[in-house]
Design an enzyme around this catalytic site. Structure first.
Site, PDB file in Angstrom:
ATOM      1  N   ASP A   1      -7.072 -59.094  -3.662  1.00  0.00           N
ATOM      2  CA  ASP A   1      -6.444 -58.753  -4.945  1.00  0.00           C
ATOM      3  C   ASP A   1      -6.012 -59.947  -5.782  1.00  0.00           C
ATOM      4  OD1 ASP A   1      -6.536 -55.958  -4.777  1.00  0.00           O
ATOM      5  OD2 ASP A   1      -4.851 -55.971  -3.374  1.00  0.00           O
TER       6      ASP A   1
ATOM      7  N   ASP B   1      -9.694 -52.871  -5.580  1.00  0.00           N
ATOM      8  CA  ASP B   1      -8.550 -52.074  -6.018  1.00  0.00           C
ATOM      9  C   ASP B   1      -8.155 -52.644  -7.380  1.00  0.00           C
ATOM     10  OD1 ASP B   1      -6.625 -50.116  -5.850  1.00  0.00           O
ATOM     11  OD2 ASP B   1      -5.986 -50.690  -3.832  1.00  0.00           O
TER      12      ASP B   1
ATOM     13  N   ARG C   1      -0.650 -42.014  -6.724  1.00  0.00           N
ATOM     14  CA  ARG C   1      -1.604 -42.378  -7.777  1.00  0.00           C
ATOM     15  C   ARG C   1      -2.696 -41.338  -7.879  1.00  0.00           C
ATOM     16  NH1 ARG C   1      -3.126 -47.890  -6.730  1.00  0.00           N
ATOM     17  NH2 ARG C   1      -1.191 -48.232  -7.841  1.00  0.00           N
ATOM     18  N   TYR C   2      -3.266 -40.953  -6.738  1.00  0.00           N
ATOM     19  CA  TYR C   2      -4.312 -39.930  -6.713  1.00  0.00           C
ATOM     20  C   TYR C   2      -3.624 -38.590  -6.482  1.00  0.00           C
ATOM     21  CZ  TYR C   2      -7.164 -44.060  -5.628  1.00  0.00           C
ATOM     22  OH  TYR C   2      -7.765 -45.290  -5.640  1.00  0.00           O
TER      23      TYR C   2
ATOM     24  N   ARG D   1      -3.106 -37.573  -2.498  1.00  0.00           N
ATOM     25  CA  ARG D   1      -2.603 -38.438  -1.424  1.00  0.00           C
ATOM     26  C   ARG D   1      -1.555 -39.427  -1.909  1.00  0.00           C
ATOM     27  NH1 ARG D   1      -7.690 -39.410  -3.119  1.00  0.00           N
ATOM     28  NH2 ARG D   1      -8.620 -41.475  -3.134  1.00  0.00           N
TER      29      ARG D   1
ATOM     30  N   CYS E   1       0.861 -61.927   7.019  1.00  0.00           N
ATOM     31  CA  CYS E   1      -0.466 -62.424   6.678  1.00  0.00           C
ATOM     32  C   CYS E   1      -0.368 -63.215   5.392  1.00  0.00           C
ATOM     33  CB  CYS E   1      -1.428 -61.264   6.476  1.00  0.00           C
ATOM     34  SG  CYS E   1      -1.389 -60.113   7.850  1.00  0.00           S
TER      35      CYS E   1
ATOM     36  N   CYS F   1      -1.542 -61.342   2.177  1.00  0.00           N
ATOM     37  CA  CYS F   1      -1.004 -59.995   1.935  1.00  0.00           C
ATOM     38  C   CYS F   1      -0.804 -59.706   0.447  1.00  0.00           C
ATOM     39  CB  CYS F   1       0.334 -59.838   2.644  1.00  0.00           C
ATOM     40  SG  CYS F   1       1.055 -58.200   2.418  1.00  0.00           S
TER      41      CYS F   1
ATOM     42  N   LYS G   1      -9.162 -47.508  -6.588  1.00  0.00           N
ATOM     43  CA  LYS G   1     -10.241 -48.216  -5.895  1.00  0.00           C
ATOM     44  C   LYS G   1     -11.590 -47.846  -6.495  1.00  0.00           C
ATOM     45  CE  LYS G   1      -7.749 -48.479  -1.507  1.00  0.00           C
ATOM     46  NZ  LYS G   1      -6.574 -47.660  -1.901  1.00  0.00           N
TER      47      LYS G   1
ATOM     48  N   ARG H   1       1.055 -57.323  -0.614  1.00  0.00           N
ATOM     49  CA  ARG H   1       2.448 -56.932  -0.816  1.00  0.00           C
ATOM     50  C   ARG H   1       3.391 -58.044  -0.354  1.00  0.00           C
ATOM     51  NH1 ARG H   1       1.035 -51.682   1.565  1.00  0.00           N
ATOM     52  NH2 ARG H   1      -0.106 -50.625  -0.077  1.00  0.00           N
TER      53      ARG H   1
ATOM     54  N   CYS I   1       6.693 -56.910   9.283  1.00  0.00           N
ATOM     55  CA  CYS I   1       5.428 -56.981  10.009  1.00  0.00           C
ATOM     56  C   CYS I   1       5.601 -58.020  11.100  1.00  0.00           C
ATOM     57  CB  CYS I   1       4.304 -57.425   9.085  1.00  0.00           C
ATOM     58  SG  CYS I   1       4.144 -56.382   7.633  1.00  0.00           S
TER      59      CYS I   1
HETATM   60  C1  LIG Z   1      -5.716 -47.051  -1.185  1.00  0.00           C
HETATM   61  C2  LIG Z   1      -4.750 -46.067  -1.614  1.00  0.00           C
HETATM   62  C3  LIG Z   1      -4.725 -44.771  -1.076  1.00  0.00           C
HETATM   63  C4  LIG Z   1      -5.702 -44.321   0.003  1.00  0.00           C
HETATM   64  O1  LIG Z   1      -6.971 -44.344  -0.523  1.00  0.00           O
HETATM   65  P1  LIG Z   1      -8.260 -43.949   0.295  1.00  0.00           P
HETATM   66  O2  LIG Z   1      -9.347 -44.445  -0.572  1.00  0.00           O
HETATM   67  O3  LIG Z   1      -8.247 -42.465   0.404  1.00  0.00           O
HETATM   68  O4  LIG Z   1      -8.210 -44.600   1.624  1.00  0.00           O
HETATM   69  C5  LIG Z   1      -3.824 -43.877  -1.560  1.00  0.00           C
HETATM   70  N1  LIG Z   1      -2.945 -44.221  -2.529  1.00  0.00           N
HETATM   71  C6  LIG Z   1      -2.937 -45.459  -3.065  1.00  0.00           C
HETATM   72  C7  LIG Z   1      -1.950 -45.775  -4.118  1.00  0.00           C
HETATM   73  C8  LIG Z   1      -3.829 -46.423  -2.624  1.00  0.00           C
HETATM   74  O5  LIG Z   1      -3.814 -47.646  -3.145  1.00  0.00           O
HETATM   75  S1  SF4 Z   2      -1.370 -57.467   5.231  1.00  0.00           S
HETATM   76 FE1  SF4 Z   2       0.797 -57.522   4.597  1.00  0.00          FE
HETATM   77  S2  SF4 Z   2       1.591 -55.495   5.099  1.00  0.00           S
HETATM   78 FE2  SF4 Z   2      -0.313 -55.773   6.264  1.00  0.00          FE
HETATM   79  S3  SF4 Z   2       0.336 -56.606   8.242  1.00  0.00           S
HETATM   80 FE3  SF4 Z   2      -0.177 -58.344   6.942  1.00  0.00          FE
HETATM   81  S4  SF4 Z   2       1.792 -58.933   6.031  1.00  0.00           S
HETATM   82 FE4  SF4 Z   2       2.049 -56.867   6.828  1.00  0.00          FE
END
Ligand SMILES: *Cc1c(COP(=O)(O)O)cnc(C)c1O
Ligand code: SF4
Length: 395
Positions: free
Chosen positions: A311, A348, A130-131, A134, A147, A150, A355, A152, A143
């Site tokens: 989220d 986010d 996305r960025y 990174r 959680c 979560c 973010k 995801r 996991c």
């Molecule tokens: C959160 C995130 C990151 C890492 O972001 P930082 O703000 O640098 O910690 C990188 N890519 C995606 C898609 C993210 O959601």
């Molecule tokens: S937040 Fe989601 S991805 Fe992270 S440890 Fe918990 S279940 Fe796993």
């Protein structure tokens, strides 16, 4: 009596308590060395209603949520994490993060399946880019503990989406061919679900890519399965150092003896430790709890990095807090704990907006005074101070 740790406990950290000493009666005969074996912890996870009945005094709601919810989202708890719970208090902050509630089964009109649009920013399966500088690299969909909050959840709940070796290779190939990527964040699921060997290969391959300057590992194992932090794993991490390791403590009650030991060993292995807390209703949505958590983390050499607003993902709305609550917490921290204990509070944005940092407003007024623009600030204690600004050179 089926439980060992039924004495109601006063609010306060479990810093001197080990999960082994707190283990449920069900695990009474387990030796310390087995308890400390992470494979044993994985194999003996609490998954079914019957398992749960053996370790907790379940409420009616929890019983229903476990029965009805099992089809929707995966459920699993390590014996270690279960032992950090108050078995009699359904509002225990550790328990609330791992035992399903009926709120998970409700659907709100604004909830999103892929709240951060991680899939639409995937140049290859398993990488979200996305960025410019990174990427998130999904290395596993498993996991130790699932959680309840979560983001995801949907993905970690779908075993058919687990990253294959071919997918990891394709992810590495993408990073190799994309020189703008300087920072790789291994994510999941939990990357420490991989074997030491697999993780070692991955880290070595990343280190061999010249333009990759920063490697991060996002893992909740120090919280949910600290036994995973073995000398062998530490060797793998040390060989690739420095690894920026982002962990995910949400409450000081998660920082028992085993978690502290894990953090110390990770520090010794050359990891730079950061914590990403998720702001959760009923778990940590108070300035006092966050203050205590951040102080204890700093004491362990782990810097609070983010407070994440919960989220708009499916089935987690019952954990959400108003944005205002996060701002109150930030305003409380500032001035009462050193800057190292003050993380960024971020939202986010849904749809892949990225973010955004939210900061409590400290400007009371901004007027033209006799000597130029005069800004009045309010500090953490509510006192006001005037600051005379200067004009920028190009205006
Ligand atoms: C959160 C995130 C990151 C890492 O972001 P930082 O703000 O640098 O910690 C990188 N890519 C995606 C898609 C993210 O959601
Ligand atoms: S937040 Fe989601 S991805 Fe992270 S440890 Fe918990 S279940 Fe796993």
């Amino acid at each position: 009596m089926t439980h060992a740790n039924t004495t109601p406990r006063p609010p306060g950290s479990l810093r001197h308590e080990s999960s082994y000493a707190r283990r449920a009666r069900k695990f009474e005969d387990v030796s310390l060395s087995r308890w400390q074996d992470w494979h044993w912890q994985q194999r003996n996870r609490i998954r079914t209603l019957e398992d749960f009945e053996g370790v907790l005094e379940l409420t009616e709601e929890e019983r229903d949520a476990i029965t009805l919810g099992a089809e929707r989202f995966r459920v699993a708890i390590t014996p270690h994490y279960a032992a950090m719970m108050n078995t009699e208090d359904p509002d225990c902050p550790v328990r609330a993060q791992a035992v399903p509630k009926l709120g998970e089964l409700e659907t709100q009109p604004f909830e999103l399946r892929d709240p951060l649009a991680e899939e639409s920013h995937m140049p290859v399966p398993g990488i979200t880019h996305r960025y410019p500088d990174r990427v998130l690299f999904y290395t596993s969909h498993n996991c130790p503990v699932y959680c309840r909050h979560c983001t995801r959840k949907r993905k970690v709940s779908d075993p058919t989406t687990a990253a294959s070796r071919a997918q990891l290779e394709a992810g590495l190939a993408y990073i190799r061919e994309t020189p703008t990527v300087r920072d790789v964040l291994l994510s999941g699921g939990d990357p420490l679900t991989l074997s030491d060997e697999r993780l070692g290969e991955l880290l070595t391959a990343l280190r061999e890519i010249e333009h990759v300057e920063v490697i991060r590992v996002g893992t909740r194992n120090p919280v949910t399965l600290p036994q995973r932090i073995t000398p062998e794993l530490c060797d793998v991490l040390r060989d690739a150092r420095p690894i920026y390791l982002h962990t995910h403590f949400n409450h000081p009650d998660e920082l028992g003896l085993e978690a502290r030991r894990a953090l110390r060993d990770l520090l010794d292995a050359g990891c730079v430790l950061g914590n990403q807390m998720v702001l959760l209703a009923g778990v940590n949505d108070s300035p006092e709890v966050v203050m205590r958590l951040n102080r204890e983390l700093l004491e362990q050499g782990c810097r609070p990095y983010y407070i994440l607003q919960c989220d708009m993902a499916e089935g987690i709305t019952h954990f959400r807090t108003p944005l205002e609550r996060g701002l109150e917490i930030m305003a409380h921290l500032r001035g009462r704990i050193g800057g190292m204990g003050v993380p960024d509070f971020v939202v986010d944005l849904p749809g892949g907006g990225g973010k955004i940092e939210l900061v409590p407003d400290s400007i009371v007024s901004d007027v033209q005074g006799p000597h130029g623009r005069t800004v009045t600030f309010q500090n953490y204690a509510g006192e006001t101070f005037e600051f005379v600004d200067i004009a920028s050179a190009d205006s």
